[in-house]
Design an enzyme around this catalytic site. Sequence first.
Site, short mmCIF file in Angstrom:
data_model
loop_
_atom_site.label_atom_id
_atom_site.label_comp_id
_atom_site.label_asym_id
_atom_site.label_seq_id
_atom_site.Cartn_x
_atom_site.Cartn_y
_atom_site.Cartn_z
N ASP A 38 1.26 15.18 8.78
CA ASP A 38 0.55 13.91 8.76
C ASP A 38 -0.90 14.21 9.07
OD1 ASP A 38 0.14 11.08 8.68
OD2 ASP A 38 2.21 10.82 9.33
N ASN A 89 5.34 11.67 0.54
CA ASN A 89 5.52 10.31 1.05
C ASN A 89 4.23 9.67 1.54
OD1 ASN A 89 7.02 8.04 2.50
ND2 ASN A 89 6.18 9.16 4.25
N TYR A 155 -4.06 -0.52 -4.80
CA TYR A 155 -2.73 -0.04 -4.42
C TYR A 155 -1.80 -0.01 -5.63
CZ TYR A 155 1.70 0.28 -1.86
OH TYR A 155 2.93 0.69 -1.40
N LYS A 159 -0.15 3.38 -7.39
CA LYS A 159 1.29 3.61 -7.39
C LYS A 159 1.86 3.68 -8.81
CE LYS A 159 2.07 4.00 -2.98
NZ LYS A 159 2.56 5.29 -2.42
N ILE A 188 10.41 -2.80 3.04
CA ILE A 188 11.14 -1.99 4.01
C ILE A 188 10.52 -2.21 5.38
CG2 ILE A 188 11.97 0.32 4.56
CD1 ILE A 188 12.89 -0.71 1.81
N THR A 190 8.87 -1.25 8.04
CA THR A 190 8.05 -0.12 8.48
C THR A 190 6.76 -0.66 9.08
OG1 THR A 190 6.85 0.03 6.37
CG2 THR A 190 8.92 1.28 6.56
#
Length: 251
Positions: A38, A89, A155, A159, A188, A190
Site C-alpha cells: 500500500d 486492487n 472514476y 475503471k 461493498i 468498505t
Amino acid sequence: MDSTFKNKVVIITGSTFGIGKSTAIAFAQKGAKVVLSDWKQDEDTLNAILANGGDAIFVTCDVSVEDDVKNLVAETIARYGRLDFAFNNAGIEGIPGSVTECSNENWDKTFNINLKGVWYAMKYQIPEMLKVGGGVIVNNASIAGIVGFGGTAAYVASKHAVVGLTKNVALDYAKQNIRVNAVCPGIIHTPMVDRFTGQDPKVLEQLVATNPMDRVGQPEEIADTVVFLCSQAASFITGQTIAIDGGWTTQ
C-alpha cells in the site's frame, strides 16, 4: 491448506483495508505466501496473517510511481524467488464531478492510480510469472467499469479502461499460460463506501434499496471470487469481467 496455493506467491496492492485486506487473509488461509503493499506502511493485515501462522511481508508502494511498482516485484522475488498470482486492487474514487467539473489534477490522479497503477503492475508481474511457467492476474475494476454513474467522470472512465486493458492483456498472454480477469464489485461495505455515504445510515439504506438482493456486499465475498479465479477450478477462464454486485447490473 489448498495445494493450488501452497508455496505459491501472490502480490496484493491496496492491502490495508476492505477488499484488499480480506483477499490477503483469504490467500494466506489457502497457504499462499502473501506480499502486501500500500502507499503507506501498515502492520494490521501483516500481523493478522502472521498471528495465524501465515507467511507474508509488507512493501510500501505507490502504484502510480513506476519505480515503486518495479521495486515491489523485485522485493517479492528477492524474498520468495517467484511470483504466481497478483490482485491489482489499489484504487481511489477521486473527487466527484461531471466531465466539465473535473479538474486536470483529479483526472490525472484518478487515472494514475486506477489505470496506470494496473498497467505498471502487469508490466513487471508478467515477466516473473513467465519464468515459472505462467500465473494468474486479477484486476479490480468496479461496476463503474461496466456501466456509467452520473457525477463520477474520472472514476468511471478509469475503471472502463481497466476492463479494456484486462481483456487485451488476457489475449496477449493466453498462449503463455497467463490468465487475466477483472472483478467488478458493486456496493461493498468498505471504507470507500463509508466515505461515499458519509456513514449516513439513510444513504446506505437508499443504496441497499436499489439492489435486487436487498443488501450490500462484504469484502470477503470479493476475496472468495478472486481466490477462485486464481485456482485450478477457473483454469479455462480468462479475459472476463465478473460483476459481483448482487444482481445490480442485471437491472
